[in-house]
Design an enzyme around this catalytic site. Sequence first.
Site: not given
Length: 351
Positions: A8, A103-104
């Site tokens: 993350d 983003d993860e």
Amino acid sequence: MRKIIHVDMDCFYAAVEMRDNPALRDIPIAIGGSRERRGVISTANYPARKFGVRSAMPTGMALKLCPHLTLLPGRFEAYKEASQHIREIFSRYTSRIEPLSLDEAYLDVTDSTYCHGSATLIAQEIRQTIFNELQLTASAGIAPVKFLAKIASDLNKPNGQYVITPADVPEFLKTLPLGKIPGVGKVSAARLETMGLRTCEDVQKYDLAMLLKRFGKFGRVLWERSQGIDERDVNNERLRKSIGVERTLAEDIHEWAECEAIIERLYPELERRLAKVKPDLLIARQGVKLKFNDFQLTTQEHVWPRLSKDDLITTARKTWNERRGGRGVRLVGLHVTLLDPQLERQLLLGL
């Protein structure tokens, strides 16, 4: 036993802005919204978070908490480019990658021979490589199943990692609040608390048949997660097609004003979830869902190019007036259908 990593990125959009403009590094900044107090915050950097600014917060509230907050409109192409680079770094260690947003992502490194097969060292090396090549920090969780890896990635933020080994799982679950399990929202957690269920250990001692009777499929998932069971694979082919938020109500509602107030509360969360996947908020369709007190479910949606609260309220009011028939409403939901990637490329080329 599987080895799952959840990576993350730390306040990703804001981090990209600070990297590209060092003057922003030590001041409170947030992505999304405007000084006219419209919209919601997509993400905020850590200086802004010290003032209480959070994702999904209305911009007006963020400015009250931090009047000197610098608001940035966001640069989707820059975030997308960084995300693709990060994805390429993941692929150096495993082909089993499941992106959840820009983003993860989940990584299954069970069969990886890098770092002598140590998931902990692989996560460490991935994070260091991301920093070396992009000057961005990432946090990671390492565990034998997906949901625990996701929880773990939040336990040593920013720029850290946390490991839950198979031997650690029983002790870790004992005191884990149910609200920490992905998919257990505030309303569900509050309802469970009225039943005396606050932690995974509480659910472990509870009768499964009663959980199934009260919650159906959700009861089964809750029971499994409380035992540390999560058989979901890291899915390389995952392509998110829709995003939604909903609220099951403690009591039925009968007035339109009550329904509208719930939509006002749900909308910022829908906007936040969509912004994680589509910062430009472009969509194919959006719609509403109502469940009545006779358990009948109705949905209504239509083509709409960009997320719009006003349009969702109009659609909900039409659905309320035409389909309710005097019945009480026990669930309100909002959802969007995402553009097919090929169609989106064609639309963008045509602009």
